[in-house]
Every structure is written in C-alpha cells, then in structure tokens.
Scaffold this motif. Structure first.
Motif, PDB file in Angstrom:
ATOM      1  N   HIS A 149       0.931  -1.421  -0.048  1.00 46.18           N
ATOM      2  CA  HIS A 149       0.009  -0.048  -0.074  1.00 46.18           C
ATOM      3  C   HIS A 149       0.830   1.155  -0.027  1.00 46.18           C
ATOM      4  O   HIS A 149       0.664   2.005   0.715  1.00 46.18           O
ATOM      5  N   ASN A 150       1.714   1.472  -0.956  1.00 51.35           N
ATOM      6  CA  ASN A 150       2.706   2.409  -0.780  1.00 51.35           C
ATOM      7  C   ASN A 150       3.288   2.811   0.349  1.00 51.35           C
ATOM      8  O   ASN A 150       3.250   4.068   0.858  1.00 51.35           O
ATOM      9  N   ASP A 151       3.847   1.759   1.039  1.00 56.96           N
ATOM     10  CA  ASP A 151       4.507   1.934   2.509  1.00 56.96           C
ATOM     11  C   ASP A 151       5.752   1.242   2.511  1.00 56.96           C
ATOM     12  O   ASP A 151       6.084   0.510   1.815  1.00 56.96           O
ATOM     13  N   GLY A 152       6.429   1.328   3.701  1.00 59.40           N
ATOM     14  CA  GLY A 152       7.538   0.874   4.051  1.00 59.40           C
ATOM     15  C   GLY A 152       8.660   1.797   4.162  1.00 59.40           C
ATOM     16  O   GLY A 152       8.582   2.951   3.699  1.00 59.40           O
ATOM     17  N   ILE A 153       9.636   1.508   4.947  1.00 61.73           N
ATOM     18  CA  ILE A 153      10.661   2.525   5.363  1.00 61.73           C
ATOM     19  C   ILE A 153      11.340   3.093   4.023  1.00 61.73           C
ATOM     20  O   ILE A 153      11.374   4.409   3.929  1.00 61.73           O
ATOM     21  N   LYS A 154      11.982   2.404   3.274  1.00 57.49           N
ATOM     22  CA  LYS A 154      12.486   3.079   1.961  1.00 57.49           C
ATOM     23  C   LYS A 154      11.432   3.743   1.284  1.00 57.49           C
ATOM     24  O   LYS A 154      11.630   4.906   0.673  1.00 57.49           O
ATOM     25  N   VAL A 155      10.251   3.152   0.965  1.00 57.78           N
ATOM     26  CA  VAL A 155       9.307   3.919   0.177  1.00 57.78           C
ATOM     27  C   VAL A 155       8.833   5.258   0.727  1.00 57.78           C
ATOM     28  O   VAL A 155       8.622   6.336   0.182  1.00 57.78           O
ATOM     29  N   GLU A 156       8.732   5.171   1.974  1.00 60.51           N
ATOM     30  CA  GLU A 156       8.474   6.359   2.936  1.00 60.51           C
ATOM     31  C   GLU A 156       9.313   7.439   2.662  1.00 60.51           C
ATOM     32  O   GLU A 156       9.336   8.739   2.751  1.00 60.51           O
ATOM     33  N   THR A 157      10.714   6.861   2.662  1.00 55.53           N
ATOM     34  CA  THR A 157      11.610   8.068   2.623  1.00 55.53           C
ATOM     35  C   THR A 157      11.874   8.615   1.172  1.00 55.53           C
ATOM     36  O   THR A 157      12.147  10.087   1.043  1.00 55.53           O
ATOM     37  N   TYR A 158      11.540   7.967   0.045  1.00 55.10           N
ATOM     38  CA  TYR A 158      11.350   8.697  -1.123  1.00 55.10           C
ATOM     39  C   TYR A 158      10.241   9.597  -0.981  1.00 55.10           C
ATOM     40  O   TYR A 158      10.227  10.695  -1.609  1.00 55.10           O
ATOM     41  N   LEU A 159       8.951   9.168  -0.502  1.00 53.82           N
ATOM     42  CA  LEU A 159       7.974  10.056  -0.445  1.00 53.82           C
ATOM     43  C   LEU A 159       8.132  11.255   0.470  1.00 53.82           C
ATOM     44  O   LEU A 159       7.756  12.525   0.180  1.00 53.82           O
ATOM     45  N   HIS A 160       8.884  11.284   1.643  1.00 53.44           N
ATOM     46  CA  HIS A 160       9.281  12.142   2.392  1.00 53.44           C
ATOM     47  C   HIS A 160      10.140  13.271   1.918  1.00 53.44           C
ATOM     48  O   HIS A 160      10.105  14.269   2.085  1.00 53.44           O
ATOM     49  N   TYR A 161      10.901  12.633   0.657  1.00 51.63           N
ATOM     50  CA  TYR A 161      11.800  13.627   0.007  1.00 51.63           C
ATOM     51  C   TYR A 161      11.122  14.634  -0.542  1.00 51.63           C
ATOM     52  O   TYR A 161      11.680  15.774  -0.771  1.00 51.63           O
ATOM     53  N   VAL A 162       9.919  14.138  -1.187  1.00 48.55           N
ATOM     54  CA  VAL A 162       9.127  15.328  -1.962  1.00 48.55           C
ATOM     55  C   VAL A 162       8.010  15.668  -1.172  1.00 48.55           C
ATOM     56  O   VAL A 162       6.988  16.535  -1.697  1.00 48.55           O
ATOM     57  N   ASN A 185       6.215  -3.591 -10.893  1.00 51.28           N
ATOM     58  CA  ASN A 185       6.347  -4.738 -10.663  1.00 51.28           C
ATOM     59  C   ASN A 185       6.889  -5.525 -11.849  1.00 51.28           C
ATOM     60  O   ASN A 185       7.147  -4.895 -12.931  1.00 51.28           O
ATOM     61  N   ASP A 186       6.672  -6.876 -11.717  1.00 45.94           N
ATOM     62  CA  ASP A 186       7.235  -7.607 -12.823  1.00 45.94           C
ATOM     63  C   ASP A 186       6.496  -7.633 -14.221  1.00 45.94           C
ATOM     64  O   ASP A 186       7.214  -7.447 -15.197  1.00 45.94           O
ATOM     65  N   ALA A 187       5.271  -7.117 -14.061  1.00 45.99           N
ATOM     66  CA  ALA A 187       4.337  -6.983 -15.368  1.00 45.99           C
ATOM     67  C   ALA A 187       4.427  -5.514 -15.691  1.00 45.99           C
ATOM     68  O   ALA A 187       3.943  -5.110 -16.881  1.00 45.99           O
ATOM     69  N   GLY A 188       5.431  -4.526 -15.041  1.00 47.86           N
ATOM     70  CA  GLY A 188       5.435  -3.126 -15.447  1.00 47.86           C
ATOM     71  C   GLY A 188       4.407  -2.293 -15.121  1.00 47.86           C
ATOM     72  O   GLY A 188       4.284  -1.134 -15.754  1.00 47.86           O
ATOM     73  N   SER A 189       3.427  -2.613 -14.120  1.00 46.82           N
ATOM     74  CA  SER A 189       2.496  -1.775 -13.726  1.00 46.82           C
ATOM     75  C   SER A 189       2.800  -0.472 -13.347  1.00 46.82           C
ATOM     76  O   SER A 189       4.164  -0.238 -12.773  1.00 46.82           O
ATOM     77  N   ARG A 190       2.040   0.526 -13.322  1.00 45.11           N
ATOM     78  CA  ARG A 190       2.588   1.739 -12.799  1.00 45.11           C
ATOM     79  C   ARG A 190       2.102   1.913 -11.229  1.00 45.11           C
ATOM     80  O   ARG A 190       2.286   2.959 -10.597  1.00 45.11           O
ATOM     81  N   GLU A 191       1.495   0.872 -10.952  1.00 41.24           N
ATOM     82  CA  GLU A 191       0.854   0.753  -9.266  1.00 41.24           C
ATOM     83  C   GLU A 191       1.515  -0.516  -8.920  1.00 41.24           C
ATOM     84  O   GLU A 191       0.619  -1.444  -8.797  1.00 41.24           O
ATOM     85  N   GLY A 192       2.803  -0.536  -8.761  1.00 38.41           N
ATOM     86  CA  GLY A 192       3.587  -1.850  -8.343  1.00 38.41           C
ATOM     87  C   GLY A 192       3.863  -1.904  -6.963  1.00 38.41           C
ATOM     88  O   GLY A 192       3.251  -1.141  -6.072  1.00 38.41           O
ATOM     89  N   ASP A 193       4.984  -2.809  -6.643  1.00 42.57           N
ATOM     90  CA  ASP A 193       5.200  -2.973  -5.201  1.00 42.57           C
ATOM     91  C   ASP A 193       6.668  -2.580  -4.773  1.00 42.57           C
ATOM     92  O   ASP A 193       7.218  -2.999  -3.755  1.00 42.57           O
ATOM     93  N   GLY A 194       7.487  -2.349  -5.873  1.00 43.52           N
ATOM     94  CA  GLY A 194       8.820  -2.205  -5.426  1.00 43.52           C
ATOM     95  C   GLY A 194       9.673  -1.415  -6.828  1.00 43.52           C
ATOM     96  O   GLY A 194       9.213  -0.999  -7.687  1.00 43.52           O
ATOM     97  N   VAL A 195      10.954  -1.753  -6.558  1.00 44.59           N
ATOM     98  CA  VAL A 195      11.909  -1.119  -7.367  1.00 44.59           C
ATOM     99  C   VAL A 195      12.630  -2.129  -8.302  1.00 44.59           C
ATOM    100  O   VAL A 195      13.113  -3.343  -7.777  1.00 44.59           O
ATOM    101  N   TYR A 196      12.505  -2.164  -9.542  1.00 37.26           N
ATOM    102  CA  TYR A 196      12.671  -3.166 -10.633  1.00 37.26           C
ATOM    103  C   TYR A 196      13.740  -2.542 -11.588  1.00 37.26           C
ATOM    104  O   TYR A 196      13.345  -1.463 -12.038  1.00 37.26           O
ATOM    105  N   ARG A 197      14.439  -3.555 -12.237  1.00 36.50           N
ATOM    106  CA  ARG A 197      15.109  -3.178 -13.490  1.00 36.50           C
ATOM    107  C   ARG A 197      14.396  -3.786 -14.445  1.00 36.50           C
ATOM    108  O   ARG A 197      14.004  -5.013 -14.408  1.00 36.50           O
ATOM    109  N   LYS A 198      13.760  -3.051 -15.674  1.00 33.11           N
ATOM    110  CA  LYS A 198      12.876  -3.611 -16.575  1.00 33.11           C
ATOM    111  C   LYS A 198      13.432  -3.462 -18.064  1.00 33.11           C
ATOM    112  O   LYS A 198      14.297  -2.804 -18.145  1.00 33.11           O
ATOM    113  N   ARG A 199      12.749  -4.132 -18.731  1.00 35.68           N
ATOM    114  CA  ARG A 199      13.181  -3.967 -20.296  1.00 35.68           C
ATOM    115  C   ARG A 199      11.758  -3.510 -20.999  1.00 35.68           C
ATOM    116  O   ARG A 199      10.993  -4.377 -20.943  1.00 35.68           O
TER     117      ARG A 199
END
Length: 180
Positions: free
Chosen positions: A47-60, A150-164
């Motif tokens: 749900h757009n949460d977690g220590i790192k995610v909240e760090t990114y959000l706090h930055y802005v 996410n693995d499918a390339g969604s704009r509302e996923g669950d993490g940081v991914y390397r994609k093609r």
C-alpha cells in the motif's frame, strides 16, 4: 623520505582523478549508483508504504500511501546532488527545458542516456503517469530502473525493478544531468 612519500601520494591522487575523468560522466555514474542500489526495495504491505518507500515520499513532502515512482526518481537525483523538482507528480519531471526526446523524436539531436528520466503516457489519465530511469538506451529496447512497478511493468506496483521496455513505448525523456 617523507617528501618522496607525499609526492608519490599526490601523483597517485592526480592520476586517479585523471583516470576517473576518462572513465565516464561522474554525475551520471553517481545517479546510476543511487538508483541501482535500490533495486529490490519492496513495499511493506503493498500500500505504498515501508521504510524506503516512505523515505522517497518524504523527500518530496508526501505522506505514505501516495504513488511513488516520481518520488523515487527525485530522491535518487537528490542522492547524487542533481537539482530536481522534488515532486511526486510525474508531469512535473518534464518541464520543456529538460525534455530531450518526445514521441520518438530526439530534440536537438540529444540521445537519451543513463540517468535520464523517462515517462509513459496514459490516455485514460491524459498525462504522463509513470516514470523511471534510463539505464541503457537501445534502438528497440530501453533497460530501465523504476519504482512503484512490478514484474508486469505496472504503474502501481510493489517495488523497485530493473525492466526492459520497448523504446517506442517511451513517450518522453528529460535530461536533468546535463541541463544543470
């Protein structure tokens, strides 16, 4: 003897500095290091949460629970001391002075490169609604690093991914590194 050691150290430091200036763009390298270090970050509960995610959000200046792909990009630029809009709103990353590529056309013949930010256009939203970093620009594909996907390339996923992604799917690219 001490003078010789100091002279040796000075020459070594100068040599390393000279070498690093030929090994690539140090700012782009810092940006790449910042965003690739985050690959594997995942939301705590989905749900757009977690220590790192909240760090990114706090930055802005946003609270947890907000979409965070743009926040991730701005945070990574900040870690590399690259001036950025500090915004969680995707369209804010594409002010005209930074745009180097739009709808398949290079502007001023600039090719996207590592550390540039790209955006996907969503017709149902009428705007760019997902962003990430160019890690490698190829003729048919772009290797990206992006947050809130996410693995499918969604704009509302669950993490940081390397994609093609297909190059033709990229709507716009901005260069904050060379436009400082």
């Amino acid at each position: 003897m001490a003078k010789n050691k100091n002279l040796y150290r000075l020459l070594l430091i100068c040599g390393i500095g000279l070498f690093s200036s030929f090994s690539g763009d140090p700012v782009r390298d810092r940006v790449q290091k910042a965003y690739t270090a985050e690959i594997g970050v995942r939301e705590k509960t989905g749900h757009n949460d977690g220590i790192k995610v909240e760090t990114y959000l706090h930055y802005v200046g946003l609270p947890k629970g907000n979409p965070w792909c743009a926040s991730f990009v701005c945070w990574a630029y900040g870690q590399a001391s690259v001036k950025n809009p500090k915004s969680g709103y995707c369209p804010d990353l594409f002010a005209s002075r930074y745009v180097i590529y739009k709808r398949g056309i290079k502007i001023n013949n600039e090719a996207p490169q590592k550390g540039d930010v790209w955006g996907l256009y969503f017709p149902e939203k009428g705007r760019v609604a997902h962003v990430g970093f160019v890690d490698e620009w190829q003729s048919k594909y772009v290797i990206t690093v992006e947050g809130n996907t996410n693995d499918a390339g969604s704009r509302e996923g669950d993490g940081v991914y390397r994609k093609r992604r297909l190059t033709k799917s990229i709507y716009v690219v901005a260069n904050y590194i060379d436009k400082r």
